[in-house]
Design a protein around this motif. Structure first.
Motif, mmCIF file in Angstrom:
data_model
loop_
_atom_site.group_PDB
_atom_site.id
_atom_site.type_symbol
_atom_site.label_atom_id
_atom_site.label_comp_id
_atom_site.label_asym_id
_atom_site.label_seq_id
_atom_site.Cartn_x
_atom_site.Cartn_y
_atom_site.Cartn_z
ATOM 1 N N ASP A 109 11.137 -7.859 2.551
ATOM 2 C CA ASP A 109 11.622 -9.192 2.591
ATOM 3 C C ASP A 109 10.346 -10.014 2.157
ATOM 4 O OD1 ASP A 109 14.042 -8.427 3.650
ATOM 5 O OD2 ASP A 109 13.501 -8.491 5.577
ATOM 6 N N GLU A 110 9.177 -9.574 2.260
ATOM 7 C CA GLU A 110 8.312 -10.413 1.664
ATOM 8 C C GLU A 110 7.902 -10.438 0.526
ATOM 9 O OE1 GLU A 110 6.477 -12.332 3.877
ATOM 10 O OE2 GLU A 110 7.401 -11.693 5.572
ATOM 11 N N LYS A 111 8.481 -9.533 0.014
ATOM 12 C CA LYS A 111 8.412 -9.288 -1.725
ATOM 13 C C LYS A 111 7.133 -8.757 -2.146
ATOM 14 C CE LYS A 111 12.006 -12.712 -2.873
ATOM 15 N NZ LYS A 111 12.885 -11.781 -2.827
ATOM 16 N N VAL A 112 6.812 -7.763 -1.406
ATOM 17 C CA VAL A 112 5.268 -7.096 -1.822
ATOM 18 C C VAL A 112 5.096 -6.825 -3.455
ATOM 19 C CG1 VAL A 112 4.719 -6.528 0.481
ATOM 20 C CG2 VAL A 112 6.050 -4.830 -0.925
ATOM 21 N N ASP A 113 4.104 -6.559 -3.702
ATOM 22 C CA ASP A 113 3.888 -6.212 -5.134
ATOM 23 C C ASP A 113 4.100 -4.639 -5.285
ATOM 24 O OD1 ASP A 113 3.877 -8.777 -6.870
ATOM 25 O OD2 ASP A 113 1.735 -9.002 -5.465
ATOM 26 N N LEU A 114 3.565 -3.936 -4.259
ATOM 27 C CA LEU A 114 3.400 -2.391 -4.028
ATOM 28 C C LEU A 114 3.335 -2.245 -2.541
ATOM 29 C CD1 LEU A 114 2.367 0.302 -5.287
ATOM 30 C CD2 LEU A 114 -0.006 -0.496 -4.311
ATOM 31 N N LEU A 115 4.050 -1.054 -2.325
ATOM 32 C CA LEU A 115 4.181 -0.571 -0.909
ATOM 33 C C LEU A 115 3.209 0.648 -0.798
ATOM 34 C CD1 LEU A 115 7.213 -0.301 1.307
ATOM 35 C CD2 LEU A 115 5.240 0.940 1.899
#
Length: 379
Positions: A109-115
């Motif tokens: 939901d936070e639109k991270v670039d990498l998990l």
């Protein structure tokens, strides 16, 4: 250098590997973890995560970490001085697999670039249930069982790959298997490993394709691979509109489809058939607004412009309707290499949209072959 903050989702399974030293053959299940703790087992997942994050400490001003509370990430992010936000709180101190899944959903939901996650094969399975191919993932190995291909070879190696991404260096995206074994059978001396899914994993780039020789013939072979992959996606998403942008790379795909193409214009394809040709921005928007749509676009060689040069039909209104997640950026690796490390550029005419598009872009460079390449934030 990109100005945009690199957003890392961080999930730590604090109990990963807790049963290994005690020969408990894994750490899955509350009973096993309770037994391991009662026997004096040490939780080492945080230490392994610290090793990885140490590699990006010099870049910490360019990073924001989104994580879960307590030992699932907050404790370490705070101790190491990173900028961070807590986006998930587990209901109990002893987190379970479903907590990893819920934390991953919050980070998407936070639109991270990498998990980035720490654990073993069980944790990888939890992450895969939620993430699929929606965002690149990278595992820091800490579990008893590491059969999955989504993990770096060491925690330090994981940190170095993340550092490359933060600095905007090009890294390949590999489709890696998520594997796991049945721990109950493993404790009986039987290994029963099977695949549970796949995720996209960033890897250190072996940039030029050694199997293809240089020159025009090489580019044609690569373009054929790119076209084959796009056509496969068209079959998979047969109910979607595909906006076909301008340029010779997209023209090659249209030729492979056997469809007429507007080299310096924008065409619309659905179900493998040409729906409309040489559309204006308004005509295009009227067609695709509120419709499932993907955009096939390339970049200008030597300059790196993706939007705003020769494709003004792709207006900010159209691009917002399509969404960044539905942009299929295609280019050969030699075309990217010719940029000399310069970032891609969006000059859509909407400064806010250009900033939203900035960051690492997935570029299709062959058949199921993709790399990550930075698009500049020019604000």
């Amino acid at each position: 250098m990109l100005k945009k903050t690199f957003k890392v989702g961080l999930i730590i399974n604090p109990f990963a590997g807790i049963g290994g030293a005690l020969a408990l053959k894994g750490s899955d299940g509350a009973e096993i973890r309770a037994k391991a703790l009662a026997l004096g087992a040490e939780k080492k997942a945080l230490d392994k995560t610290r090793v990885a994050l140490t590699e990006i400490l010099p870049l910490q001003q360019q990073v924001h970490i989104y994580t879960a509370s307590g030992d699932m990430g907050e404790t370490l992010a705070q101790a190491m001085g990173f900028n961070y936000s807590v986006v998930y709180h587990p209901a109990t101190e002893q987190s379970e697999g479903h907590d990893s899944e819920l934390a991953a959903k919050a980070m998407l939901d936070e639109k991270v670039d990498l998990l980035l996650f720490t654990g073993g094969d069980g944790t990888a399975r939890n992450i895969c249930k939620v993430v699929d191919f929606s965002v690149p993932v990278l595992g820091i190995p800490a579990g008893c069982k590491i059969h999955s291909g989504v993990y770096a070879i060491t925690p330090q190696a994981a940190g170095r790959v993340v550092a490359q991404m933060i600095q905007g260096q090009i890294v390949s995206l590999t489709q890696a298997d998520v594997m796991d074994i049945d721990e109950d059978l493993f404790r009986q001396g039987r290994v029963n490993a099977r695949q549970f899914g796949e995720m996209h994993v960033p890897t250190e780039l072996r940039y030029m394709q050694a199997v293809k020789m240089g020159g025009k013939e090489s580019d044609e072979l690569v373009l054929a691979d790119i076209a084959a992959y796009i056509i496969e996606l068209m079959d998979e998403y047969s109910e979607h509109y595909f906006i076909m942008g301008s340029g010779s790379t997209v023209e090659f795909i249209m030729q492979e489809l056997g469809l007429a193409n507007t080299l310096l214009g924008v065409d619309l394809v659905k179900g493998g058939q040409l729906v409309a040709s040489d559309l204006t921005a308004q005509q295009l928007f009227e067609r695709v607004n509120h419709q499932a749509t993907k955009l096939v676009i390339t970049l200008i060689g030597g300059q790196g412009h993706v939007f705003g040069r020769g494709n003004q039909q792709l207006s900010p209104q159209v691009l917002r309707s399509v969404g960044k997640e539905n942009i299929l950026l295609v280019a050969t690796k030699s075309k990217l290499n010719n940029l000399g490390g310069k970032p891609l550029i969006s000059d859509s005419g909407d400064i806010k949209l250009d900033a939203e598009l900035a960051g690492l872009m997935t570029v299709i460079t062959g058949y199921r072959d993709q790399v990550l390449y930075p698009l500049a934030d020019l604000q």
